[in-house]
Scaffold this active site. Structure first.
Site, PDB file in Angstrom:
ATOM      1  N   ILE A 118      43.712  39.236  29.762  1.00 44.17           N
ATOM      2  CA  ILE A 118      42.459  39.342  30.490  1.00 44.17           C
ATOM      3  C   ILE A 118      41.830  40.709  30.231  1.00 44.17           C
ATOM      4  O   ILE A 118      42.513  41.731  30.290  1.00 44.17           O
ATOM      5  CB  ILE A 118      42.690  39.167  32.003  1.00 44.17           C
ATOM      6  CG1 ILE A 118      43.584  37.962  32.281  1.00 44.17           C
ATOM      7  CG2 ILE A 118      41.368  39.019  32.748  1.00 44.17           C
ATOM      8  CD1 ILE A 118      44.434  38.113  33.494  1.00 44.17           C
ATOM      9  N   CYS A 119      40.537  40.691  29.952  1.00 45.89           N
ATOM     10  CA  CYS A 119      39.763  41.931  29.873  1.00 45.89           C
ATOM     11  C   CYS A 119      38.448  41.665  30.604  1.00 45.89           C
ATOM     12  O   CYS A 119      38.367  40.720  31.387  1.00 45.89           O
ATOM     13  CB  CYS A 119      39.559  42.391  28.428  1.00 45.89           C
ATOM     14  SG  CYS A 119      38.529  41.311  27.402  1.00 45.89           S
ATOM     15  N   GLY A 120      37.437  42.453  30.361  1.00 48.89           N
ATOM     16  CA  GLY A 120      36.167  42.252  31.048  1.00 48.89           C
ATOM     17  C   GLY A 120      35.529  40.912  30.743  1.00 48.89           C
ATOM     18  O   GLY A 120      35.093  40.192  31.626  1.00 48.89           O
TER      19      GLY A 120
END
Length: 153
Positions: free
Chosen positions: A65-67
């Site tokens: 998960i990232c932005g």
């Protein structure tokens, strides 16, 4: 099933929510979010740690998960043998497994909420086998990847 999970600084809250959800569903996980002493914690580094752990069969599947989920998906797909899919809806998550055999799912913490992310994750984890009609397509992906890798040796 043992899951690899990781996030950058933009997605800590969602990663923690999904990790707790994994526990509630009875899954074991290893968190690759924090860097080793000699590594950075850029999203590319986190994605590489998770992807390599899956490629090396330390874990059956991975969640990154990232932005937006885009950068970690791009990075994870650079690791030989990995098929990572960016999924922000249930249908795509199921098809990522059944049509493409994706071992890694990526999401964007700035794109979806935690309840939707939990639902997507559950459906992706439950989608267990590649549909027989999709098997030749996944095999062709593997053949092309092998061809590319053999040319670089």
């Amino acid at each position: 099933m043992n899951i690899a999970i990781g996030c950058d600084d933009a997605a800590v809250e969602l990663k923690n929510t999904l990790a707790k959800h994994l526990e509630s569903l009875g899954y074991e996980y290893t968190d690759y979010s924090q860097p080793a002493e000699d590594e950075s914690n850029l999203y590319a580094d986190v994605a590489a740690r998770v992807a390599y752990s899956v490629a090396e069969h330390k874990h059956e599947r991975g969640i990154i998960i990232c932005g937006t989920g885009i950068g970690v998906s791009i990075m994870a797909n650079k690791v030989p043998g990995i098929r990572a899919a960016l999924c922000h809806d249930v249908f795509s998550a199921i098809r990522a497994r059944k049509s493409n055999g994706a071992q890694i799912i990526t999401m964007g913490a700035r794109v979806i909420g935690s309840e939707l992310a939990k639902t997507i994750l559950e459906n992706w984890l439950q989608a267990d086998q590649i549909d027989p009609s999709s098997l030749p397509k996944v095999q062709r992906i593997n053949e092309i990847e092998d061809s590319i890798l053999s040319k670089s040796e």
